[in-house]
Every structure is written in structure tokens, then in C-alpha cells.
Design a protein around this motif. Structure first.
Motif, PDB file in Angstrom:
ATOM      1  N   MET A  98      49.137  44.248  57.163  1.00  0.00           N
ATOM      2  CA  MET A  98      47.738  43.941  57.304  1.00  0.00           C
ATOM      3  C   MET A  98      47.547  42.539  57.848  1.00  0.00           C
ATOM      4  N   ALA A  99      48.416  41.627  57.493  1.00  0.00           N
ATOM      5  CA  ALA A  99      48.272  40.265  58.000  1.00  0.00           C
ATOM      6  C   ALA A  99      48.421  40.236  59.518  1.00  0.00           C
ATOM      7  N   VAL A 115      49.121  36.664  50.348  1.00  0.00           N
ATOM      8  CA  VAL A 115      49.135  36.351  48.914  1.00  0.00           C
ATOM      9  C   VAL A 115      49.087  37.626  48.087  1.00  0.00           C
ATOM     10  N   SER A 116      48.372  38.634  48.568  1.00  0.00           N
ATOM     11  CA  SER A 116      48.274  39.891  47.809  1.00  0.00           C
ATOM     12  C   SER A 116      49.619  40.585  47.679  1.00  0.00           C
ATOM     13  N   MET A 169      46.404  45.590  44.179  1.00  0.00           N
ATOM     14  CA  MET A 169      46.665  44.969  45.476  1.00  0.00           C
ATOM     15  C   MET A 169      46.945  46.026  46.547  1.00  0.00           C
ATOM     16  N   ILE A 170      47.695  47.054  46.184  1.00  0.00           N
ATOM     17  CA  ILE A 170      47.972  48.143  47.133  1.00  0.00           C
ATOM     18  C   ILE A 170      46.677  48.855  47.503  1.00  0.00           C
ATOM     19  N   SER A 203      41.307  47.907  52.969  1.00  0.00           N
ATOM     20  CA  SER A 203      41.210  47.009  54.117  1.00  0.00           C
ATOM     21  C   SER A 203      41.687  47.695  55.397  1.00  0.00           C
ATOM     22  N   LEU A 204      42.735  48.498  55.292  1.00  0.00           N
ATOM     23  CA  LEU A 204      43.224  49.247  56.453  1.00  0.00           C
ATOM     24  C   LEU A 204      42.182  50.263  56.923  1.00  0.00           C
TER      25      LEU A 204
END
Length: 102
Positions: A1-2, A17-18, A39-40, A46-47
Motif C-alpha cells: 500500500m505504501a 507503521v501499520s 491493521m490488515i 484502503s486498497l
């Protein structure tokens, strides 16, 4: 994702960080399963948001593979998790594509 959010440095840091915090906690022996699952789930959401914004259908496939791998796959079988990770990686490669204009 980053990698997907390269232009937005704040989101890049949040995504890094996640993943780093649950990993560091697990390495220290203080594993928190609920935090890791949260977090997952946040990364999967987010995806999905990224897929809506940029019209990436492979993002949806990757999110579905992530849901299967981390939350739906049967825990008793030894092959479900590795196969789910392989499917997740295959679908994630489809999110990145290069367009050539000739």
C-alpha cells in the motif's frame, strides 16, 4: 500500500507503521492478534478505496484474496494460507501496470 500512495507521504508513513508496529510487537514477544487483524483490515479497506479512486479492478481481486487469506481461510489446513498468500501476490502484481502510448 505504501507503494501505491507514493505521492502522499503521510499515507506512506501510516501504511509503513501499520505493518512495522505489529511486527515489532511480535518480535518482542508481545503479539497482539487483534491489533494485527485491525491493521490488515485497515489496509484492505484502503486498497478498496484506492481501487475506487483509480479504477483498478485488480485492487478488488487483491482485497478479496487478502480477505480470504487472513480472515476466511480454514485454520486447520496447512495449504490454505500459503496458497492464499500466493493468490494475494499474483493479484497484487496486477494492480501495478504500465501504459505505453505510441
Amino acid at each position: 500500500m505504501a507503494d501505491l500512495y507514493r505521492a502522499n507521504h503521510a499515507l506512506v508513513v501510516i501504511h509503513l507503521v501499520s505493518g512495522a508496529v505489529p511486527l515489532a510487537m511480535a518480535l518482542a514477544g508481545n503479539e497482539n492478534v487483534q491489533l494485527g487483524n485491525m491493521m490488515i483490515a485497515c489496509n484492505i479497506i484502503s486498497l478498496c478505496h484506492y481501487s475506487v479512486l483509480y479504477g483498478r479492478v485488480w485492487g478488488w481481486y487483491t482485497a478479496g484474496a487478502g480477505l480470504y487469506t487472513y480472515f476466511v481461510a480454514p485454520q486447520g489446513t496447512k495449504m490454505a494460507y500459503p496458497l492464499g498468500l500466493a493468490l494475494l501476490e499474483y493479484c497484487a502484481c496486477g494492480v501495478f501496470h504500465v501504459r505505453f502510448n505510441f
